[in-house]
Design a protein around this motif. Structure first.
Motif, PDB file in Angstrom:
ATOM      1  N   ASP A 266       9.429   0.757  -9.591  1.00  0.00           N
ATOM      2  CA  ASP A 266       8.355   0.879 -10.581  1.00  0.00           C
ATOM      3  C   ASP A 266       7.005   0.530  -9.954  1.00  0.00           C
ATOM      4  O   ASP A 266       5.981   1.121 -10.308  1.00  0.00           O
ATOM      5  N   VAL A 267       7.021  -0.430  -9.043  1.00  0.00           N
ATOM      6  CA  VAL A 267       5.778  -0.912  -8.422  1.00  0.00           C
ATOM      7  C   VAL A 267       6.051  -1.257  -6.964  1.00  0.00           C
ATOM      8  O   VAL A 267       7.089  -1.833  -6.629  1.00  0.00           O
ATOM      9  N   ILE A 268       5.083  -0.919  -6.094  1.00  0.00           N
ATOM     10  CA  ILE A 268       5.100  -1.376  -4.701  1.00  0.00           C
ATOM     11  C   ILE A 268       3.867  -2.248  -4.487  1.00  0.00           C
ATOM     12  O   ILE A 268       2.759  -1.865  -4.860  1.00  0.00           O
ATOM     13  N   VAL A 269       4.070  -3.412  -3.896  1.00  0.00           N
ATOM     14  CA  VAL A 269       2.956  -4.320  -3.603  1.00  0.00           C
ATOM     15  C   VAL A 269       2.817  -4.418  -2.089  1.00  0.00           C
ATOM     16  O   VAL A 269       3.748  -4.829  -1.392  1.00  0.00           O
ATOM     17  N   ASP A 270       1.644  -4.037  -1.588  1.00  0.00           N
ATOM     18  CA  ASP A 270       1.390  -3.978  -0.153  1.00  0.00           C
ATOM     19  C   ASP A 270       0.636  -5.219   0.306  1.00  0.00           C
ATOM     20  O   ASP A 270      -0.502  -5.444  -0.110  1.00  0.00           O
ATOM     21  N   CYS A 271       1.273  -6.015   1.165  1.00  0.00           N
ATOM     22  CA  CYS A 271       0.633  -7.189   1.766  1.00  0.00           C
ATOM     23  C   CYS A 271       0.745  -7.124   3.289  1.00  0.00           C
ATOM     24  O   CYS A 271       0.908  -8.151   3.970  1.00  0.00           O
ATOM     25  N   ILE A 272       0.687  -5.909   3.829  1.00  0.00           N
ATOM     26  CA  ILE A 272       0.843  -5.692   5.270  1.00  0.00           C
ATOM     27  C   ILE A 272      -0.457  -6.012   6.004  1.00  0.00           C
ATOM     28  O   ILE A 272      -1.550  -5.718   5.516  1.00  0.00           O
ATOM     29  N   ASP A 273      -0.329  -6.576   7.210  1.00  0.00           N
ATOM     30  CA  ASP A 273      -1.502  -6.866   8.040  1.00  0.00           C
ATOM     31  C   ASP A 273      -1.856  -5.691   8.944  1.00  0.00           C
ATOM     32  O   ASP A 273      -3.029  -5.432   9.201  1.00  0.00           O
ATOM     33  N   ASP A 274      -0.839  -5.018   9.469  1.00  0.00           N
ATOM     34  CA  ASP A 274      -1.047  -3.962  10.453  1.00  0.00           C
ATOM     35  C   ASP A 274      -1.668  -2.723   9.801  1.00  0.00           C
ATOM     36  O   ASP A 274      -1.116  -2.169   8.833  1.00  0.00           O
ATOM     37  N   LEU A 275      -2.799  -2.266  10.326  1.00  0.00           N
ATOM     38  CA  LEU A 275      -3.541  -1.161   9.702  1.00  0.00           C
ATOM     39  C   LEU A 275      -2.787   0.164   9.762  1.00  0.00           C
ATOM     40  O   LEU A 275      -2.807   0.939   8.798  1.00  0.00           O
ATOM     41  N   LYS A 276      -2.128   0.445  10.875  1.00  0.00           N
ATOM     42  CA  LYS A 276      -1.402   1.717  10.993  1.00  0.00           C
ATOM     43  C   LYS A 276      -0.256   1.778   9.979  1.00  0.00           C
ATOM     44  O   LYS A 276      -0.065   2.793   9.297  1.00  0.00           O
ATOM     45  N   SER A 277       0.507   0.702   9.876  1.00  0.00           N
ATOM     46  CA  SER A 277       1.610   0.666   8.906  1.00  0.00           C
ATOM     47  C   SER A 277       1.084   0.759   7.484  1.00  0.00           C
ATOM     48  O   SER A 277       1.683   1.408   6.621  1.00  0.00           O
ATOM     49  N   LYS A 278      -0.050   0.137   7.256  1.00  0.00           N
ATOM     50  CA  LYS A 278      -0.666   0.164   5.930  1.00  0.00           C
ATOM     51  C   LYS A 278      -1.091   1.589   5.576  1.00  0.00           C
ATOM     52  O   LYS A 278      -0.856   2.059   4.454  1.00  0.00           O
ATOM     53  N   ALA A 279      -1.683   2.282   6.537  1.00  0.00           N
ATOM     54  CA  ALA A 279      -2.133   3.657   6.307  1.00  0.00           C
ATOM     55  C   ALA A 279      -0.941   4.592   6.060  1.00  0.00           C
ATOM     56  O   ALA A 279      -0.998   5.476   5.199  1.00  0.00           O
ATOM     57  N   ASP A 280       0.143   4.415   6.825  1.00  0.00           N
ATOM     58  CA  ASP A 280       1.351   5.222   6.612  1.00  0.00           C
ATOM     59  C   ASP A 280       1.893   5.016   5.194  1.00  0.00           C
ATOM     60  O   ASP A 280       2.330   5.972   4.539  1.00  0.00           O
ATOM     61  N   LEU A 281       1.871   3.771   4.745  1.00  0.00           N
ATOM     62  CA  LEU A 281       2.352   3.459   3.398  1.00  0.00           C
ATOM     63  C   LEU A 281       1.471   4.114   2.339  1.00  0.00           C
ATOM     64  O   LEU A 281       1.981   4.657   1.345  1.00  0.00           O
ATOM     65  N   TYR A 282       0.153   4.086   2.526  1.00  0.00           N
ATOM     66  CA  TYR A 282      -0.771   4.706   1.572  1.00  0.00           C
ATOM     67  C   TYR A 282      -0.479   6.196   1.419  1.00  0.00           C
ATOM     68  O   TYR A 282      -0.388   6.721   0.298  1.00  0.00           O
ATOM     69  N   LYS A 283      -0.342   6.869   2.551  1.00  0.00           N
ATOM     70  CA  LYS A 283      -0.098   8.312   2.517  1.00  0.00           C
ATOM     71  C   LYS A 283       1.246   8.620   1.846  1.00  0.00           C
ATOM     72  O   LYS A 283       1.348   9.527   1.005  1.00  0.00           O
ATOM     73  N   PHE A 284       2.267   7.856   2.193  1.00  0.00           N
ATOM     74  CA  PHE A 284       3.606   8.078   1.635  1.00  0.00           C
ATOM     75  C   PHE A 284       3.602   7.871   0.122  1.00  0.00           C
ATOM     76  O   PHE A 284       4.163   8.685  -0.621  1.00  0.00           O
TER      77      PHE A 284
END
Length: 305
Positions: free
Chosen positions: A164-182
């Motif tokens: 229902d919800v994903i909460v993003d607390c990642i530090d790494d920018l590349k992993s964060k960007a991949d998550l945003y796109k997905f």
């Protein structure tokens, strides 16, 4: 010496004082007292100590009275921000949570991690949080994953059972960007934290959409990477398009430099850089700020869901 007779005013004062005392006594006894025979019988039959013990047992066993939120959350990144998010979610009563983090508890993270103790150094953060949550709220389902969240594993970890919800607390920018796109492509609801490192003023914390954040360095760098990834989409005609996920960030101007390397890290800088998600140097962290970010992020995710 002549003794004067006592004034009649003195006798009148005593009379009215005694009369008033008995009047209020009678009013309290017959007008204001609760006429509850069952309660009187209960008090006679059971002492105060026994009542307290009975209530304690009832409270411990009556799990149905604890708060419940019938949602499935995935929390990614379990550092100072993410661990606080998980703590808030289990206290709020979220019924199912999956936590994902490949990192270990270190000495440097003890000042901000919600669950870790000195004896937990070296343990996986995800396993540690699962252990704690299972004891704090045995009625809640907790799943932990101690593997890196790479671009080719996003579907495996996030869509096995749609959250229902994903909460993003990642530090790494590349992993964060991949998550945003997905999350944008799969139409998943995402709430994200920007950088809490190097910040110390809680009054500068703000809520906003990712594409509207101003005055935040991490958001600026992340937008650049996300735009590049969004351009890779065949049907994306707008080169400046950004997903409008809800974010928590700080407008405090960060003038603090990276933490100094100790002697061991200076000798091992290249190896640290080659390890997955390992940083040779990082910003110093004021313990209260990740906690504040985590509280704000968990509240936002519950309020808007």
């Amino acid at each position: 010496m002549i003794i004067e007779p006592i004034s009649t005013n003195y006798y009148q004062y005593c009379f009215f004082y005694i009369f008033g005392f008995f009047l209020f006594y009678l009013m309290d006894k017959y007008l204001f007292s609760k006429d509850n025979k069952e309660e009187e019988i209960y008090i006679i039959q059971e002492s105060d100590k026994e009542k307290i013990e009975k209530n304690k047992i009832k409270f411990k066993n009556d799990i149905e009275k604890l708060p419940k939120i019938d949602k499935f959350y995935i929390v990614i990144g379990l550092g100072g921000v993410g661990s606080k998010v998980v703590m808030d979610l289990i206290r709020a009563g979220v019924q199912k949570i999956k936590v994902i983090d490949y990192d270990l508890v270190t000495l440097s993270s003890l000042n901000r991690h919600a669950f870790a103790k000195r004896s937990d150094v070296g343990k996986f953060k995800s396993d540690l949080i699962k252990e704690y949550c299972s004891k704090a709220r045995p009625d809640i389902i907790i799943e932990s994953i101690e593997q890196p969240l790479l671009s080719d594993s996003l579907e495996k970890f996030l869509l096995k059972e749609k959250p229902d919800v994903i909460v993003d607390c990642i530090d790494d920018l590349k992993s964060k960007a991949d998550l945003y796109k997905f999350c944008y492509l799969k139409n998943l609801k995402l709430f994200s934290s920007m950088g809490a490192g190097g910040k110390c003023d809680p009054t500068t914390i703000r809520f906003g959409k990712f594409d509207e954040i101003k005055g935040e360095i991490l958001a600026k760098r992340l937008r650049y990477i996300v735009r590049k990834k969004m351009k890779e989409m065949e049907d994306n005609k707008n080169s400046d398009f950004l997903p409008n996920f809800d974010c928590v960030y700080s407008i405090e101007k960060n003038e603090r430099g990276l933490a100094e390397l100790d002697e061991d890290k200076k000798k091992n800088v290249e190896n640290l850089k080659n390890n997955f998600n390992e940083r040779a140097r990082s910003l110093p962290v004021f313990a209260c700020m990740p906690s504040s970010f985590g509280h704000c992020l968990s509240c936002l995710s519950i309020m808007k869901n």
